[in-house]
Design a protein around this motif. Structure first.
Motif, short mmCIF file in Angstrom:
data_model
loop_
_atom_site.label_atom_id
_atom_site.label_comp_id
_atom_site.label_asym_id
_atom_site.label_seq_id
_atom_site.Cartn_x
_atom_site.Cartn_y
_atom_site.Cartn_z
N PRO A 2 38.56 44.95 44.48
CA PRO A 2 39.42 45.28 45.60
C PRO A 2 38.63 45.60 46.87
N SER A 3 37.50 46.29 46.74
CA SER A 3 36.75 46.65 47.94
C SER A 3 35.35 47.12 47.59
N LYS A 6 35.37 51.02 46.92
CA LYS A 6 35.78 51.46 45.58
C LYS A 6 34.68 51.14 44.57
N SER A 33 35.11 46.84 53.27
CA SER A 33 36.05 45.75 53.00
C SER A 33 36.40 44.96 54.26
N ASN A 67 37.44 48.41 38.29
CA ASN A 67 37.57 47.95 39.67
C ASN A 67 38.62 46.86 39.86
N CYS A 69 41.58 44.57 40.72
CA CYS A 69 42.59 44.72 41.76
C CYS A 69 43.99 44.43 41.20
N CYS A 70 44.98 44.69 42.00
CA CYS A 70 46.39 44.37 41.70
C CYS A 70 46.89 45.05 40.43
N CYS A 132 39.32 35.56 42.78
CA CYS A 132 38.93 36.82 43.41
C CYS A 132 38.94 36.69 44.93
N CYS A 151 36.01 41.97 36.00
CA CYS A 151 36.93 42.56 36.97
C CYS A 151 38.31 41.91 36.84
N HIS A 155 42.25 43.17 35.33
CA HIS A 155 43.59 42.93 35.90
C HIS A 155 44.54 42.43 34.82
#
Length: 193
Positions: A2-3, A6, A33, A67, A69-70, A132, A151, A155
């Protein structure tokens, strides 16, 4: 991922040695980010290379899955609705229904009880692209270890656990567009624990 912010926090959170953190962040100390995608991609390529060389696989996997995302928002809400609507179904029946859910891949239950997920595929011509946000659509002249894809596995694991009502463990990243130069899709295998 995500960033970068993070991710950098997670290195401390999961007790990565200061020397390794410095090696990962060298030259990228102020990366955020808001940096161009190409710079973020180079940073994460470096990070996964250093982590692959320095950390045990389980720790690397834990950090990258954390880490993912979503994990919240609309996708999580939809996963919870799916779980509620399909609570009476078997895992196998749920997997068949997941195939119809947008952005949740094509899961297959294997003879050994594991689940292989052919994740969402993006294409550019005849090549697969990484989903990604830090790599998708970029042209780069290097390969990225499929360890980075833990990663993305995080998710899928998060949402599949909700949808299936079981705990999962990522067993392996079978293939990745990042590692294969776009010749192979993103395919992940999970075990039910």
């Amino acid at each position: 991922m995500p960033s970068p912010e993070k991710f950098k926090e997670s290195l401390v959170k999961f007790g990565v040695q200061e020397e390794t953190i410095c090696q990962i962040n060298e030259g990228y100390e102020t990366l955020s980010s808001k940096a161009p995608k190409k710079v973020r991609a180079a940073y994460f390529k470096r990070a996964v290379d250093v982590m692959t060389a320095s950390l045990e696989r389980e720790k690397l996997q834990t950090i990258l899955e954390w880490n993912a995302c979503c994990k919240g928002g609309a996708r999580e809400k939809n996963a919870k609705v799916f779980a509620k609507e399909n609570a009476a179904l078997s895992v196998e029946e749920k997997l068949e229904k997941i195939k119809m859910v947008p952005h949740m891949g094509q899961p297959v239950k294997n003879e050994d009880g594991t689940i292989t997920v052919h994740a969402v595929s993006y294409f550019s011509g005849e090549k697969y692209l990484c989903a990604c946000p830090n790599f998708n659509g970029l042209k780069y002249g290097y390969s990225v270890s499929k360890n980075y894809c833990f990663c993305c596995a995080g998710h899928f694991k998060h949402h599949y656990e909700i949808m299936l009502g079981v705990k999962l463990k990522t067993v392996e990243i079978i293939s990745s567009p990042l590692e294969s130069g776009g010749t192979a899709p993103c395919v992940i295998r999970f075990a039910v624990v």
